[in-house]
Enzyme design. Structure first.
Site, PDB file in Angstrom:
ATOM      1  N   GLU A 171      78.272  61.554 -50.982  1.00 52.45           N
ATOM      2  CA  GLU A 171      78.839  60.288 -51.435  1.00 52.45           C
ATOM      3  C   GLU A 171      78.409  59.075 -50.608  1.00 52.45           C
ATOM      4  O   GLU A 171      79.246  58.438 -49.945  1.00 52.45           O
ATOM      5  CB  GLU A 171      80.374  60.371 -51.455  1.00 52.45           C
ATOM      6  N   GLU A 357      82.164  68.798 -56.167  1.00 53.61           N
ATOM      7  CA  GLU A 357      83.596  68.630 -55.886  1.00 53.61           C
ATOM      8  C   GLU A 357      84.319  68.258 -57.175  1.00 53.61           C
ATOM      9  O   GLU A 357      83.847  67.399 -57.923  1.00 53.61           O
ATOM     10  CB  GLU A 357      83.885  67.493 -54.885  1.00 53.61           C
TER      11      GLU A 357
HETATM   12  C1  FCB Z   1      85.784  62.938 -51.801  1.00 51.73           C
HETATM   13  C2  FCB Z   1      85.313  63.435 -50.455  1.00 51.73           C
HETATM   14  C3  FCB Z   1      86.078  64.626 -49.932  1.00 51.73           C
HETATM   15  C4  FCB Z   1      87.553  64.526 -50.242  1.00 51.73           C
HETATM   16  C5  FCB Z   1      87.782  64.217 -51.695  1.00 51.73           C
HETATM   17  C6  FCB Z   1      89.219  64.152 -52.092  1.00 51.73           C
HETATM   18  O1  FCB Z   1      85.478  61.593 -51.930  1.00 51.73           O
HETATM   19  O2  FCB Z   1      83.950  63.792 -50.539  1.00 51.73           O
HETATM   20  O3  FCB Z   1      85.809  64.748 -48.565  1.00 51.73           O
HETATM   21  O4  FCB Z   1      88.153  63.646 -49.388  1.00 51.73           O
HETATM   22  O5  FCB Z   1      87.161  63.009 -52.019  1.00 51.73           O
END
Ligand code: FCB
Length: 450
Positions: A171, A357
């Site tokens: 990110e 994620e």
């Molecule tokens: C993302 C991050 C991760 C976590 C999630 C909820 O932005 O990559 O580390 O904090 O959000």
């Protein structure tokens, strides 16, 4: 179980995993020769983190790694995404000195995963920049990009024979915007110019790192993870359509376009007042073919085209989220994941997609031996269904990782938000499977609901 499809409905070799990040789970912040990171400094600065929490201990995963991998085995995941703490390997950020005790930790982690039949997916940068490099300007200084490429090459030299997939950055939008514009994240800077150059140097470091890694090991599978979302317009008005384009450039194309087309979207000029400063060869360095694009998806955004918005945001006003919200206040929008995967397949067809994620925070409360988290199960089911829809419609999706394996240190929100499949009691550090852990296990084992 409400899922329309089991694992058999997905491509063979699909990566089914869970994800974590070093600073959020490891703890042992001052042990075994680890150098300091910008998050150690930030979390120890009064007022930066909710309740004054720090990652000093976190989940103590550094000392409990082996037992934690036994839990992964119980889940039945095929892949585990973790991040390597750069300052644990290189305490000064530069290739010398190397902290061999830090390297040993990741050697043991990778070996133990393989012993359990779990493929390691390693992220090289999940926000914990060595503090020594921040002293020299951090990501605003181009030299940091060179140090990152050297660190990346070192890691591939040491672990490349055993790590299945490498992710350069997690990110970059967050590193740039939250770290250098809003200041909510380390290093806590609030400066649009610093934001633009941090973003550029991070992209450059990605390009340089991928080349350096492939020079060491040409077969390495390498990608980058971006936080992406669909941008919907609240109506069809011309000004709304323009606002959607602006927000899409800010949230998505700022990173996608340089990586896959070697150019920044021209809308950055409208947003920042001018385009990022770019040296002649930079874009061709950034645009390097990737083995996959990692996507972190939590929710999507609805923008409105005029100032009547009830919830103004920068650079354009966004609508107040509707429907059920997670504990983060984020709307539950699984259709956004399906649309995003299809949009990426259409606009960036050159790269396979992996959801690195996806998950949700809810106020989990232990209750007589179990932790009921039906909201999380519903969230995950709806998103897995959305992935399946996209796959059916032709998207080349190769994996899905739940955020997160364990409850952990949620950055500026400290330990207040729980994303884990396993509940962590932060007093005793005991791990307790939530109902979602059993649900994921049953899904992965093709079993009927528990
Ligand atoms: C993302 C991050 C991760 C976590 C999630 C909820 O932005 O990559 O580390 O904090 O959000």
């Amino acid at each position: 179980m409400n899922l329309k499809y089991g694992v058999e409905g997905f491509p063979a070799e699909f990566q089914w995993g869970v994800a974590t990040a070093a600073y959020q789970i490891e703890g042992a912040a001052f042990e075994d020769g680890r150098g300091l990171s910008i998050w150690d400094d930030f979390s120890h600065t009064a007022g930066r983190i909710l309740h004054g929490d720090t990652g000093d201990v976190a989940c103590d995963h550094y000392h409990r790694m082996s037992a934690d991998i036994d839990l992964l085995e119980m889940l039945g995941v095929t892949h585990y995404r973790f991040s390597i703490a750069w300052p644990r390997i290189l305490p000064e950020g530069k290739v010398s000195p190397i902290n061999s005790t830090g390297l040993d930790f990741y050697q043991r982690l990778v070996d133990k995963l393989l012993e359990k039949g779990i493929t390691p997916t390693a992220t090289l940068y999940h926000w914990d920049l060595p503090l020594a490099l921040q002293t020299d300007g951090g990501w605003v200084n181009r030299d940091t990009a060179e140090h990152f490429a050297e660190y990346a090459a070192l890691m591939v030299r040491v672990l490349g024979d055993r790590v299945g997939h490498w992710i350069t950055h997690n990110e970059p939008w967050c590193s740039a915007v939250l770290g250098h514009l809003t200041g909510e994240h380390a290093p806590g800077i609030q400066d649009p110019e610093a934001t633009l150059s941090a973003a550029h140097n991070i992209l450059l470091s990605h390009g340089w790192a991928v080349r350096a890694m492939r020079a060491v090991r040409p077969s390495a599978s390498v990608g980058i993870t971006l936080n992406l979302n669909m941008i919907y317009g609240q109506n069809d008005a011309v000004e709304t359509i323009k606002a959607v384009e602006l927000q899409d450039a800010f949230a998505n194309r700022w990173y996608l376009d340089p990586i896959f087309y070697g150019q920044y979207p021209s809308a950055l000029e409208t947003i920042f007042g001018h385009m990022p400063a770019v040296l002649p060869d930079d874009m061709s360095q950034i645009q390097v073919p990737l083995d996959f694009l990692g996507i972190n998806y939590y929710f999507s955004t609805v923008v409105v085209g005029n100032s009547s918005a009830t919830n103004p945001a920068w650079p354009v006003p966004v609508a107040r989220p509707e429907g059920p919200l997670t504990a983060m206040g984020w709307p539950v929008m699984p259709q956004g994941l399906r649309d995003l995967l299809l949009r990426l397949s259409r606009d960036y067809p050159m790269v396979p997609l992996v959801i690195t994620e996806n998950g949700a925070a809810y106020p989990d409360v232990p209750s007589t031996g179990t932790i009921p988290d039906r909201d999380r199960i519903r969230y995950l089911e709806a998103h897995i269904d959305a992935v399946h829809d996209a796959v059916t419609q032709g998207a080349n999706v190769q994996g899905y990782y739940i955020w997160s394996f364990l409850d952990n240190f949620e950055w500026a929100l400290g330990y207040a938000k729980r994303f884990g499949l396993f509940y962590v009691d932060f007093d005793t550090l005991q791990r307790i499977p939530k109902e979602s852990a059993f649900w994921y296990r049953d899904f992965l084992h093709h079993l009927p609901p528990f």
